[in-house]
Motif scaffolding. Structure first.
Motif, PDB file in Angstrom:
ATOM      1  N   ASP A 102      -2.159   7.474   2.407  1.00 49.01           N
ATOM      2  CA  ASP A 102      -2.384   6.211   1.706  1.00 49.01           C
ATOM      3  C   ASP A 102      -2.209   6.402   0.193  1.00 49.01           C
ATOM      4  O   ASP A 102      -3.016   7.083  -0.447  1.00 49.01           O
ATOM      5  CB  ASP A 102      -3.810   5.727   2.026  1.00 49.01           C
ATOM      6  CG  ASP A 102      -4.109   4.382   1.385  1.00 49.01           C
ATOM      7  OD1 ASP A 102      -3.280   3.906   0.571  1.00 49.01           O
ATOM      8  OD2 ASP A 102      -5.161   3.816   1.695  1.00 49.01           O
ATOM      9  N   PRO A 103      -1.152   5.833  -0.401  1.00 47.26           N
ATOM     10  CA  PRO A 103      -0.922   6.056  -1.832  1.00 47.26           C
ATOM     11  C   PRO A 103      -2.001   5.430  -2.714  1.00 47.26           C
ATOM     12  O   PRO A 103      -2.135   5.775  -3.881  1.00 47.26           O
ATOM     13  CB  PRO A 103       0.431   5.390  -2.094  1.00 47.26           C
ATOM     14  CG  PRO A 103       0.735   4.546  -0.921  1.00 47.26           C
ATOM     15  CD  PRO A 103      -0.179   4.918   0.202  1.00 47.26           C
ATOM     16  N   LYS A 104      -2.807   4.522  -2.135  1.00 48.25           N
ATOM     17  CA  LYS A 104      -3.832   3.847  -2.949  1.00 48.25           C
ATOM     18  C   LYS A 104      -5.148   4.623  -2.975  1.00 48.25           C
ATOM     19  O   LYS A 104      -6.104   4.204  -3.613  1.00 48.25           O
ATOM     20  CB  LYS A 104      -4.083   2.433  -2.399  1.00 48.25           C
ATOM     21  CG  LYS A 104      -2.869   1.504  -2.559  1.00 48.25           C
ATOM     22  CD  LYS A 104      -3.234   0.082  -2.263  1.00 48.25           C
ATOM     23  CE  LYS A 104      -2.780  -0.516  -1.003  1.00 48.25           C
ATOM     24  NZ  LYS A 104      -2.566  -0.072   0.242  1.00 48.25           N
ATOM     25  N   LEU A 105      -5.190   5.745  -2.250  1.00 45.90           N
ATOM     26  CA  LEU A 105      -6.442   6.499  -2.141  1.00 45.90           C
ATOM     27  C   LEU A 105      -6.272   7.863  -2.816  1.00 45.90           C
ATOM     28  O   LEU A 105      -5.701   8.783  -2.233  1.00 45.90           O
ATOM     29  CB  LEU A 105      -6.727   6.686  -0.644  1.00 45.90           C
ATOM     30  CG  LEU A 105      -8.128   7.031  -0.189  1.00 45.90           C
ATOM     31  CD1 LEU A 105      -9.140   6.004  -0.657  1.00 45.90           C
ATOM     32  CD2 LEU A 105      -8.126   7.100   1.337  1.00 45.90           C
ATOM     33  N   PRO A 106      -6.768   8.013  -4.068  1.00 45.84           N
ATOM     34  CA  PRO A 106      -6.566   9.300  -4.756  1.00 45.84           C
ATOM     35  C   PRO A 106      -7.304  10.427  -4.035  1.00 45.84           C
ATOM     36  O   PRO A 106      -8.436  10.239  -3.583  1.00 45.84           O
ATOM     37  CB  PRO A 106      -7.166   9.070  -6.145  1.00 45.84           C
ATOM     38  CG  PRO A 106      -7.429   7.619  -6.249  1.00 45.84           C
ATOM     39  CD  PRO A 106      -7.549   7.062  -4.868  1.00 45.84           C
ATOM     40  N   LEU A 107      -6.660  11.618  -3.925  1.00 43.94           N
ATOM     41  CA  LEU A 107      -7.281  12.773  -3.265  1.00 43.94           C
ATOM     42  C   LEU A 107      -7.120  13.965  -4.188  1.00 43.94           C
ATOM     43  O   LEU A 107      -6.034  14.161  -4.731  1.00 43.94           O
ATOM     44  CB  LEU A 107      -6.509  13.128  -1.986  1.00 43.94           C
ATOM     45  CG  LEU A 107      -6.614  12.250  -0.763  1.00 43.94           C
ATOM     46  CD1 LEU A 107      -5.730  12.830   0.341  1.00 43.94           C
ATOM     47  CD2 LEU A 107      -8.051  12.184  -0.279  1.00 43.94           C
TER      48      LEU A 107
END
Ligand code: Z5A
Length: 211
Positions: A55-60
């Motif tokens: 998910d590109p919207k969820l920074p990890l």
């Protein structure tokens, strides 16, 4: 007799999914029982992990990302891959441990000691399961980018552009050069049938060894 474990690796959009389907069909026509799977994924839990890591919207952060891939791999190996191999099936898997070493290791410029540690925890997560054969689908990132653009899908990695894809390509070629017995590089810029034929040649060599 234990089955054979074949993994398909390479940069994004090189045709792995397409070629796994074609290889599975051919092998089934030859009378083999075949399991097709993918990483991250392959179990209910691992597919949920897939949704998170892609998910590109969820920074990890980097460590969380590595641990999520390994958690998914542990589930997948124990519940799906090992039982299928024990049952004598041919297992075709879209990505496995080499993707972790390339995407989370070499492409990030990890030093040797860190790479060794990454290999160790990778082995731990997969209970040291190693593919019998790994096919690296290789070619110019420009070619694959245009194929993916035509398809219109974007995830966390696909937003990173050509320089990133070039690093990924180099990473896979480095790994392939270090283990030529297990890892075969396939020219994936060629047409579907030519790539399929090259893949089947390697699969058949492996199956001959088994008989
Ligand atoms: N990742 C990671 O970082 N660490 C890990 O440990 C693991 C994974 C396990 C998801 O993987 C991401 O997870 C991946 C690395 C990371 N990075 N990204 N993005 P994935 O395997 O699901 O994602 P992918 O590599 O991008 O797969 P893909 O987009 O599904 O591409 P593909 O399976 O290699 O290609 P395809 O879907 O079969 O083909 C792409 C298009 O090209 C499609 O329209 C085909 O019809 C066309 N195509 C295929 N072959 C040809 C030929 N020969 N000629 C012309 N057109 C073709």
């Amino acid at each position: 007799m234990r089955g054979k474990f074949i993994t398909f690796e390479g940069p994004d959009g090189t045709g792995k999914t397409t070629q796994i389907k074609l290889a599975a069909e051919t092998l089934r026509d030859m009378g083999y029982e075949v399991l097709e799977s993918r990483e991250p994924g392959g179990t209910k839990l691992a597919e949920k992990v897939r949704d998170i890591v892609l998910d590109p919207k969820l920074p990890l952060n980097n460590i969380t990302e590595i641990l999520l891939y390994l958690a998914a791999r542990s589930e997948h190996t124990e519940k799906i891959l090992a039982p299928a191999l024990d049952a004598g099936k041919m297992v075709l898997c879209d990505r496995f441990g080499d993707s972790t070493l390339v995407y989370q290791g070499l492409a990030r410029g990890l030093e040797n000691a860190q790479l060794d540690f990454l290999k160790e925890i990778n082995d731990f997560a997969s209970c040291s399961l190693q593919p019998d054969l790994t096919l690296v689908l290789d070619g110019s990132p420009e070619v694959f980018l245009s194929r993916r653009t035509a398809r219109g899908v974007k995830d966390r990695y696909e937003n990173r552009g050509l320089a990133f894809q070039e690093k990924i390509r180099e990473g896979f070629l480095t790994i392939a050069a270090s283990d030529g017995n297990r890892i075969k590089v396939i020219d994936a810029e060629k047409g579907l049938d030519t790539v399929h034929a090259a893949i089947m040649e390697e699969c058949l060599k492996l199956l001959k060894e088994r008989e």
